[in-house]
Design an enzyme around this catalytic site. Structure first.
Site, PDB file in Angstrom:
ATOM      1  N   LYS A  61       0.861  -1.194   0.000  1.00 11.36           N
ATOM      2  CA  LYS A  61       0.000   0.000   0.000  1.00 11.36           C
ATOM      3  C   LYS A  61       0.889   1.234   0.000  1.00 11.36           C
ATOM      4  O   LYS A  61       2.026   1.177   0.460  1.00 11.36           O
ATOM      5  CB  LYS A  61      -0.869   0.030   1.268  1.00 11.36           C
ATOM      6  CG  LYS A  61      -2.087   0.900   1.138  1.00 11.36           C
ATOM      7  CD  LYS A  61      -3.193   0.184   0.396  1.00 11.36           C
ATOM      8  CE  LYS A  61      -4.485   0.945   0.407  1.00 11.36           C
ATOM      9  NZ  LYS A  61      -5.595   0.079  -0.004  1.00 11.36           N
TER      10      LYS A  61
HETATM   11  P1  NAD Z   1     -13.455   7.474  -2.890  1.00 13.15           P
HETATM   12  O1  NAD Z   1     -12.475   8.568  -2.653  1.00 13.15           O
HETATM   13  O2  NAD Z   1     -13.956   7.210  -4.260  1.00 13.15           O
HETATM   14  O3  NAD Z   1     -14.742   7.684  -1.934  1.00 13.15           O
HETATM   15  C1  NAD Z   1     -14.657   7.938  -0.571  1.00 13.15           C
HETATM   16  C2  NAD Z   1     -16.017   8.472  -0.143  1.00 13.15           C
HETATM   17  O4  NAD Z   1     -16.056   8.605   1.286  1.00 13.15           O
HETATM   18  C3  NAD Z   1     -16.343   9.859  -0.708  1.00 13.15           C
HETATM   19  O5  NAD Z   1     -17.694   9.872  -1.143  1.00 13.15           O
HETATM   20  C4  NAD Z   1     -16.168  10.776   0.497  1.00 13.15           C
HETATM   21  O6  NAD Z   1     -16.956  11.959   0.397  1.00 13.15           O
HETATM   22  C5  NAD Z   1     -16.662   9.848   1.585  1.00 13.15           C
HETATM   23  N1  NAD Z   1     -16.318  10.265   2.936  1.00 13.15           N
HETATM   24  C6  NAD Z   1     -15.129  10.706   3.416  1.00 13.15           C
HETATM   25  N2  NAD Z   1     -15.267  11.043   4.715  1.00 13.15           N
HETATM   26  C7  NAD Z   1     -16.548  10.811   5.055  1.00 13.15           C
HETATM   27  C8  NAD Z   1     -17.316  10.958   6.245  1.00 13.15           C
HETATM   28  N3  NAD Z   1     -16.754  11.416   7.355  1.00 13.15           N
HETATM   29  N4  NAD Z   1     -18.622  10.607   6.247  1.00 13.15           N
HETATM   30  C9  NAD Z   1     -19.208  10.140   5.118  1.00 13.15           C
HETATM   31  N5  NAD Z   1     -18.538   9.980   3.956  1.00 13.15           N
HETATM   32  C10 NAD Z   1     -17.227  10.313   3.930  1.00 13.15           C
HETATM   33  O7  NAD Z   1     -12.780   6.175  -2.268  1.00 13.15           O
HETATM   34  P2  NAD Z   1     -13.155   4.652  -2.556  1.00 13.15           P
HETATM   35  O8  NAD Z   1     -12.240   4.149  -3.600  1.00 13.15           O
HETATM   36  O9  NAD Z   1     -14.630   4.507  -2.694  1.00 13.15           O
HETATM   37  O10 NAD Z   1     -12.673   3.993  -1.189  1.00 13.15           O
HETATM   38  C11 NAD Z   1     -13.490   4.015  -0.020  1.00 13.15           C
HETATM   39  C12 NAD Z   1     -12.938   2.994   0.970  1.00 13.15           C
HETATM   40  O11 NAD Z   1     -12.937   1.710   0.350  1.00 13.15           O
HETATM   41  C13 NAD Z   1     -11.490   3.228   1.427  1.00 13.15           C
HETATM   42  O12 NAD Z   1     -11.378   2.769   2.740  1.00 13.15           O
HETATM   43  C14 NAD Z   1     -10.694   2.345   0.499  1.00 13.15           C
HETATM   44  O13 NAD Z   1      -9.448   1.982   1.071  1.00 13.15           O
HETATM   45  C15 NAD Z   1     -11.628   1.157   0.397  1.00 13.15           C
HETATM   46  N6  NAD Z   1     -11.443   0.308  -0.790  1.00 13.15           N
HETATM   47  C16 NAD Z   1     -11.525   0.815  -2.051  1.00 13.15           C
HETATM   48  C17 NAD Z   1     -11.394  -0.042  -3.144  1.00 13.15           C
HETATM   49  C18 NAD Z   1     -11.547   0.435  -4.557  1.00 13.15           C
HETATM   50  O14 NAD Z   1     -11.544  -0.407  -5.459  1.00 13.15           O
HETATM   51  N7  NAD Z   1     -11.718   1.718  -4.801  1.00 13.15           N
HETATM   52  C19 NAD Z   1     -11.147  -1.408  -2.933  1.00 13.15           C
HETATM   53  C20 NAD Z   1     -11.092  -1.891  -1.633  1.00 13.15           C
HETATM   54  C21 NAD Z   1     -11.237  -1.023  -0.555  1.00 13.15           C
END
Ligand code: NAD
Length: 414
Positions: free
Chosen positions: A100
């Site tokens: 990561k």
């Molecule tokens: P992203 O940046 O696309 O979305 C994150 C979302 O969380 C945004 O809508 C943001 O506004 C929201 N957010 C942030 N703080 C917040 C709060 N306090 N209350 C409510 N909403 C809040 O990111 P993503 O890719 O969707 O990733 C989200 C999570 O999933 C992370 O923990 C990431 O590590 C995990 N993840 C992502 C993937 C992937 O394929 N993108 C895969 C596995 C895990």
């Protein structure tokens, strides 16, 4: 955050009686790199950031994990999240280890040109340690297909044509069909399996979703498509609810147009902190880590939590929820759809062959079903919760692969 992610590892290690030395070997990252990222911004001012890449374990294959652009990114986060990637890739049984990284920049206050500069500078610093057979980055919070395309291009300048150095790329640049929605799709698949065990269907449940980015919005779209009512959704700007069920495609379009869920006319506005205690059957935390803590765990009304985000539940909260009988499908299983389709993308890149979306989704469903079944079997075998079971399964797989590579006289109780 590190101590928290290690907590779940140790809980599972206790179940299989792993000795302290093996725990240390399995927890310690193979390599941790910190670099200074310096660019001249569009305004002519120098900008400096810290970049991180932690390569945790490669017993089962090249290391794999996202790149996060966020002001809170630091080495501690990178180590904890790299650890999680090792266990996650093992749970879904894809031939990878864990890594990561990220940069402590804030893309919300940067121009696209500056983001491009930061990304290419970072790749230039990391080019000797990443690669299709060593470490393959992917999108995470605040990084997307566009950023992955820049990474591929920059790395290829040094190593020659290398689409397999990074996944989550644009479709026009050797990305895979289905990658964008893969994490959400995988999540919805395991949610379906859990509902089936409870003799319920999607039509029977209401769902609240925290985070409306890649994971949250795609999960919400598919959950609604399956017939469940998504009654509340929140992002960092606020929340919106509708007891009759939000029109999720319309909310998605609103978010794309305005960059926020706040202001969506199809529901009532609420403070985003309320989402954790929302009156819904299923809660999907899909924002950032530590969303459910000892302070708000007793507010949770859902009977099932499906962790879209990485590490959204602190150990203290996990204990409270377990004691209350709230079922949790843990991150290393629930959000593993993304890395699974990343693996499909990498395999397609290496073969110079493209799968259609139906094949990607079919193979993803197969992997998620197998993973859910395997975790459930371990949970039943040891009478433990799904999170501990997922860690037991992963530690066994990683430990056995590590052992098979070397000659030791010590026998380990995997
Ligand atoms: P992203 O940046 O696309 O979305 C994150 C979302 O969380 C945004 O809508 C943001 O506004 C929201 N957010 C942030 N703080 C917040 C709060 N306090 N209350 C409510 N909403 C809040 O990111 P993503 O890719 O969707 O990733 C989200 C999570 O999933 C992370 O923990 C990431 O590590 C995990 N993840 C992502 C993937 C992937 O394929 N993108 C895969 C596995 C895990």
């Amino acid at each position: 955050m590190l101590a928290e992610s290690h907590f779940y590892f140790h809980k599972a290690a206790d179940v299989i009686g792993l000795d302290d030395k093996v725990r240390t070997i399995l927890l310690t990252p193979r390599r941790s790199v910190k670099v200074e990222v310096v660019i001249e911004g569009e305004d002519g001012e120098l900008q400096t950031y810290n970049g991180f890449r932690v390569q945790h374990n490669m017993a089962r294959g090249p290391m794999k994990g996202g790149l996060r652009y966020h002001p809170a990114m630091d080495e501690d986060h990178a180590v904890a999240l790299a650890n999680l990637m090792t266990w996650k890739t093992a749970v879904v049984d894809v031939p990878y280890g864990g890594a990561k990284g990220g940069i402590d920049c804030d893309p919300r206050h940067m121009s696209e040109r500056d983001l491009f500069q930061v990304t290419t500078f970072f790749v230039e610093q990391l080019k000797e340690i990443i690669g299709p057979t060593t470490d393959i980055p992917a999108p995470d919070v605040n990084t997307n297909a566009k950023v992955m395309g820049w990474i591929m291009h920059e790395y290829s300048k040094y190593a020659g044509f290398s689409p397999a150095v990074v996944t989550g790329k644009p479709l026009d640049l050797f990305g895979s069909e289905g990658r964008d929605a893969a994490t959400g799709r995988g999540l919805v698949h395991v949610l379906g399996a859990a509902l089936e065990e409870q003799k319920k269907s999607f039509e029977d449940v209401t769902v609240a979703v925290q985070g409306f980015g890649n994971v949250g919005s795609n999960a919400a779209l598919l959950i609604a498509e399956q017939g469940a009512r998504v009654v509340a959704a929140a992002d960092s700007t606020g929340g919106v609810s509708n007891d009759g069920g939000l029109d999720v495609p319309a909310l998605h379009a609103w978010k794309n147009e305005h960059g926020r869920v706040d202001g969506f006319p199809g529901g009532e506005a609420f403070e985003n902190t309320e989402i954790i205690g929302w009156d819904a059957d299923v809660l999907v935390p899909a924002a950032l880590e530590n969303a459910i803590t000892e302070d708000n765990a007793s507010d949770v009304k859902a009977s099932l939590i499906v962790e879209g985000a990485n590490a959204p539940t602190t150990p203290g909260a996990d204990q409270i929820l377990n004691d209350r009988g709230v079922a949790i499908i843990p991150d290393i299983l629930a959000n593993a759809g993304g890395v699974t389709v990343s693996y499909f993308e990498w395999a397609q890149n290496i073969q110079q062959f493209r799968w259609d979306e139906a094949r990607v989704n079919r193979e993803l469903d197969k992997k998620m079903s197998q993973a859910y079944r395997s975790v459930r079997e371990v949970a039943t075998e040891h009478d433990i919760d799904l999170r501990t079971a997922a860690f037991v399964l992963a530690i066994r797989r990683v430990g056995r692969a590590a052992l098979a590579r070397v000659h030791y006289r010590t026998e380990f109780p995997f």
